[in-house]
Design an enzyme around this catalytic site. Structure first.
Site, PDB file in Angstrom:
ATOM      1  N   ALA A  61      45.091  13.523   3.604  1.00 34.92           N
ATOM      2  CA  ALA A  61      45.595  12.396   3.131  1.00 34.92           C
ATOM      3  C   ALA A  61      46.809  12.182   3.544  1.00 34.92           C
ATOM      4  O   ALA A  61      47.592  12.801   4.253  1.00 34.92           O
ATOM      5  CB  ALA A  61      45.500  12.302   1.456  1.00 34.92           C
ATOM      6  N   GLY A 106      41.541  16.016   2.749  1.00 33.54           N
ATOM      7  CA  GLY A 106      40.529  15.115   2.961  1.00 33.54           C
ATOM      8  C   GLY A 106      39.887  15.328   3.959  1.00 33.54           C
ATOM      9  O   GLY A 106      38.548  14.724   4.084  1.00 33.54           O
ATOM     10  N   GLU A 109      36.997  17.502   3.296  1.00 33.68           N
ATOM     11  CA  GLU A 109      36.000  16.878   2.489  1.00 33.68           C
ATOM     12  C   GLU A 109      35.375  15.706   3.100  1.00 33.68           C
ATOM     13  O   GLU A 109      33.917  15.627   2.909  1.00 33.68           O
ATOM     14  CB  GLU A 109      36.877  15.998   1.593  1.00 33.68           C
ATOM     15  N   GLU A 129      45.352  21.366  -1.226  1.00 34.75           N
ATOM     16  CA  GLU A 129      45.880  20.323  -2.237  1.00 34.75           C
ATOM     17  C   GLU A 129      46.552  21.245  -3.396  1.00 34.75           C
ATOM     18  O   GLU A 129      47.854  20.514  -3.883  1.00 34.75           O
ATOM     19  CB  GLU A 129      44.573  19.292  -3.154  1.00 34.75           C
TER      20      GLU A 129
END
Length: 255
Positions: A61, A106, A109, A129
């Site tokens: 992110a 991300g 993911e 994270e």
């Protein structure tokens, strides 16, 4: 635009393009959802490659953007974040992630949203994270666990550590490791081969597997049964069986 959809040989490439690290800011997330839905609709797209370029898949992110968001802002944004990734996961066609360099947070993911993952020897994957005082928020706690099992997923999520391509392969986090300069070529070849297959049967297979992972076995079997019977109404089924009888297995042409 930070994401592009390029189509060739029946394969749509969702190309992340936000140098230098393809950080997944809000605009990129929204664009990803838009193009995933376009790839779903387009009949000339029969398989999909997700690619970040030769050097990096996606490093996660946009932390500076996230740092400026408070609790209220993230309550309003969290569903849209997940929806953008879910739009990729629900593309009803074969999807392969071509992973080079970093696929973190991300980025990891996003790779998890694919049906198959081809990683370069230079790839590093992980869910860091926890090092920010957070947990994965774009599906990592759910898709990673379903892919590699709870204890291995918890190891990666609890520690935030990065794994190199060879360990990712051993964990089942990626499916194939190749030289970095061959990642996209091999991913496109995998997708192009499947793009020549029976589109509706591939869609049925993907939906049956994915639904079965998310529900009880009786419901999964009902989905499989309905798709299996329904495919008998398709031209592809007629073509495939006729070719098998007349020419032998594996020679049917579905395009």
């Amino acid at each position: 635009m930070t994401v592009h959809l390029e189509v060739a040989e029946g394969v749509g490439t969702l190309r992340l393009d936000r140098p230098p690290m393809n950080a997944l800011d809000v605009a990129t997330q929204d664009r990803l959802k838009e193009l995933a839905e376009e790839a779903t609709r387009r009949e000339d797209v029969r398989a999909v490659v997700i690619y970040g370029g030769e050097r990096v898949f996606a490093a996660g992110a946009d932390i500076k953007e996230m740092q400026a968001m408070d609790h209220t802002a993230m309550v309003l944004r969290a569903r849209a974040l997940q929806d953008s990734f879910t739009a990729v996961a629900r593309i009803p066609k074969p999807v392969v992630a071509a992973v080079t360099g970093y696929a973190l947070g991300g980025g990891c993911e996003l790779a998890l949203c694919a049906d198959y993952r081809i990683a370069g020897e230079n790839a590093k994957l992980g869910q860091p994270e926890i090092l920010l005082g957070l947990i994965p928020g774009a599906g990592g706690t759910q898709r990673l666990t379903r892919l590699i099992g709870p204890s291995k997923a918890k190891d990666l999520i609890f520690t935030g550590r990065q794994v190199r391509a060879d360990e990712a392969l051993a964990l089942g986090l990626v499916d194939r490791v190749v030289p970095a300069d061959e990642v996209y070529t091999q991913a496109h070849a995998w997708a192009a081969k499947l793009a020549q297959g029976p589109a509706l049967a591939l869609r049925a297979a993907k939906e049956s597997v994915d639904t079965g992972l998310e529900t009880d076995i009786d419901t999964g079997l009902a989905v499989e049964r309905n798709w299996f019977a329904g495919l008998f109404a398709t031209e592809d089924r007629e073509r495939g069986m006729r070719s098998f009888v007349e020419e032998g297995p594996g020679k049917a042409k579905f395009l």
